[in-house]
Design an enzyme around this catalytic site. Structure first.
Site, PDB file in Angstrom:
ATOM      1  N   SER A   1      -5.762  -4.133  -5.440  1.00  0.00           N
ATOM      2  CA  SER A   1      -4.321  -4.129  -5.174  1.00  0.00           C
ATOM      3  C   SER A   1      -3.987  -5.182  -4.129  1.00  0.00           C
ATOM      4  CB  SER A   1      -3.896  -2.754  -4.646  1.00  0.00           C
ATOM      5  OG  SER A   1      -2.567  -2.774  -4.148  1.00  0.00           O
TER       6      SER A   1
ATOM      7  N   TYR B   1      -4.596   4.120   1.176  1.00  0.00           N
ATOM      8  CA  TYR B   1      -4.650   3.271  -0.016  1.00  0.00           C
ATOM      9  C   TYR B   1      -5.081   1.855   0.350  1.00  0.00           C
ATOM     10  CZ  TYR B   1      -3.274   1.384  -4.563  1.00  0.00           C
ATOM     11  OH  TYR B   1      -3.280   0.788  -5.795  1.00  0.00           O
TER      12      TYR B   1
ATOM     13  N   LYS C   1      -8.563   0.068  -1.015  1.00  0.00           N
ATOM     14  CA  LYS C   1      -8.574  -1.147  -1.827  1.00  0.00           C
ATOM     15  C   LYS C   1      -9.253  -2.303  -1.095  1.00  0.00           C
ATOM     16  CE  LYS C   1      -6.695   0.526  -5.526  1.00  0.00           C
ATOM     17  NZ  LYS C   1      -7.483   0.642  -6.766  1.00  0.00           N
TER      18      LYS C   1
END
Length: 243
Positions: free
Chosen positions: A135, A148, A152
């Protein structure tokens, strides 16, 4: 060199929804022989019929179930690690159990699947390609995305280590790093103009990605056309991470 995937057997995790679902369709259109992991049994059954895919319903955070699934796995030429979750909270509200869930799926489970896929490729003497769906959150700080972003960034670090260790075995490893991608879930999540417009303003191209704009770069990295590309983390973000 060509961009087609005929006679290549590719495993896709998280294949029953979102980006993973579109990747499965794109790879099938390019001639790949698919093995699909997911949790939605009904959707998997539909993909088995429509794409002629080999399917396996499982939770990839269950490492024993993953190992069992690979016991009967045919020789693989590629892997796409697309399964992932996101739990958003401001840092002052973040919960340890949520961080653990994010890391368990996005990092640990992907590493375990990759381990098994790499062993399969090596055992069968197949030069392979692994693509991790990361991402833009690996490359830029996003408010409310502590877990998150961390997961990532860890996936991109994993990509580089895997490139180093698996390259001598003939296995390439790369990441793609999309911006907001307009899956049905994302369309709902970004429907509020107050949330959507600041993000669009930060993307030089002024729009979000479509699922196919992520799937085709993934297909390219899996294909013989990318035979000298390994260890790359490819932004698919309309320029978001350029500033």
């Amino acid at each position: 060199m060509n961009f087609e995937l005929h006679n290549l057997r590719i495993l896709v995790t998280g294949a029953t929804s979102g980006i993973g679902l579109d990747i499965a369709h794109a790879l099938a259109e390019l001639g790949a022989d698919l093995v699909l992991f997911g949790r939605d049994r009904d959707k998997l059954a539909e993909l088995e019929t429509s794409l002629g895919a080999r399917i396996q319903a499982l939770d990839i955070t269950d490492s024993a179930a993953v190992a069992e699934a690979f016991c009967a796995m045919p020789p693989l030429d590629g892997l796409v690690n697309c399964a992932g979750i996101s739990i958003l909270d401001d840092v002052l509200d973040v919960k340890a159990e949520d961080l653990e869930r994010i890391l368990a799926t996005n990092v640990t489970a992907s590493a375990v699947v990759t381990r098994e896929a790499a062993r399969n490729m090596i055992e069968h003497g197949r030069p392979g390609s692994i693509v991790n769906v990361s991402s833009q959150a690996a490359m830029a700080a996003l408010p409310g995305h502590l877990g998150y972003c961390a997961s990532k960034a860890a996936m991109d670090a994993m990509t580089r280590v895997l490139c180093l260790e698996l390259g001598p075995k003939g296995i390439r490893v790369n990441s793609v790093n999309p911006t907001v991608t307009l899956t049905p879930m994302a369309e709902r999540a970004w429907s509020d103009p107050a949330k959507r417009e600041p993000m669009l303003d930060a993307i030089p191209l002024g729009r979000f990605a479509t699922p196919r704009e992520v799937s085709l770069p993934v297909a390219f990295l899996l294909s013989p056309a990318a035979s000298m590309i390994s260890g790359a983390c490819l932004p698919i973000d309309g320029g978001f991470t350029s500033h």
